[in-house]
Design an enzyme around this catalytic site. Structure first.
Site, PDB file in Angstrom:
ATOM      1  N   HIS A 141       6.603  -0.996   8.761  1.00  0.00           N
ATOM      2  CA  HIS A 141       7.300  -2.282   8.702  1.00  0.00           C
ATOM      3  C   HIS A 141       8.580  -2.227   9.524  1.00  0.00           C
ATOM      4  CE1 HIS A 141       9.131  -5.682   6.024  1.00  0.00           C
ATOM      5  NE2 HIS A 141       8.730  -6.122   7.186  1.00  0.00           N
ATOM      6  N   GLU A 145       2.845   5.526   0.894  1.00  0.00           N
ATOM      7  CA  GLU A 145       3.464   4.205   0.743  1.00  0.00           C
ATOM      8  C   GLU A 145       4.756   4.123   1.553  1.00  0.00           C
ATOM      9  OE1 GLU A 145       1.796   1.879  -0.429  1.00  0.00           O
ATOM     10  OE2 GLU A 145       0.225   3.121  -1.319  1.00  0.00           O
TER      11      GLU A 145
END
Length: 229
Positions: A104, A97
């Site tokens: 991003h 994660e």
């Protein structure tokens, strides 16, 4: 009947297998503690810190394998066992994660495409099943053909989203594995449990894409059969 087995039944069985595989791999490796005893939260924080990410909140969420990264609200959510746990499975999932957070930050192109497709895909996912069922029930009528065509369009969008998701997930897993070792969170000899957990998770995304693609091809064949009548 043969085409139904190939396009629907086999992908469905593949999906069941993938779900069993991830749960088996996770349940096995969540029982194996890492030597460093670092928690999933600490691992995710360390991976993001190494990438210069300081503005993502790590939060605990209920459930099992409900872990996800929210790029809009800048939150990394870890399920309870993975937030507090020190197991190889917890560290692998947490680092994965965190890998999304790195994507991003660096502007990973496929993640941008997936974010762009996400709102429309949510609508398509909600409408596709109704449209397809209605189309099959009314298949002999013009309205049924229209429903099937719209349903096929919705499924095509879902397939595209899932196809784009594959490199996003594979890349996050690659980043996670590399960071866990380079930061000393997990020893090289402990990586087998991380590999097993994350590779099984990746298989579920492949299975989802295969199932959606099979359904789309099945609907397209139904539409082709209507035109031939």
């Amino acid at each position: 009947m043969t085409l139904w087995i190939i396009l629907i039944a086999i992908p469905m069985l593949f999906g069941f297998y993938a779900q069993m595989k991830i749960r088996s791999a996770y349940n096995k490796n969540v029982q194996i503690p890492s030597r460093g005893r670092i928690s999933g939260r600490e691992a995710a924080a360390a991976v993001m810190e190494s990438a210069g990410i300081h503005d993502v909140e790590i939060v605990r969420v209920e459930g099992q394998l409900t872990d996800h990264y929210d790029p809009i609200n800048r939150k990394l959510a870890l399920s309870e066992h993975n937030y507090d746990g020190t197991s190889l499975a917890a560290l692998g999932v947490a680092a994965h994660e965190a890998g999304h957070a790195i994507q991003h930050k660096v502007g990973y192109s496929m993640m941008k495409v997936r974010q762009t497709l996400a709102p429309a895909t949510q609508i398509a996912a909600g409408a596709s099943q109704f449209l397809i069922i209605a189309g099959i029930v009314l298949i002999s009528s013009k309205l049924g053909g229209t429903f099937l065509m719209i349903g096929a369009g919705a499924l095509a969008l879902i397939c595209l989203f899932q196809f784009v998701t594959l490199p996003v997930e594979f890349d996050a897993t690659r980043r996670a594995k590399a960071q866990l070792v380079s930061l000393g969170i997990v020893g090289q000899d402990e990586m087998e449990g991380v590999h097993e957990t994350l590779d099984a998770a990746a298989l579920t995304y492949v299975a989802g894409f295969v199932a959606s693609l099979g359904s789309l091809l099945h609907i397209l064949l139904l539409l082709s059969g209507r035109r031939d009548d």
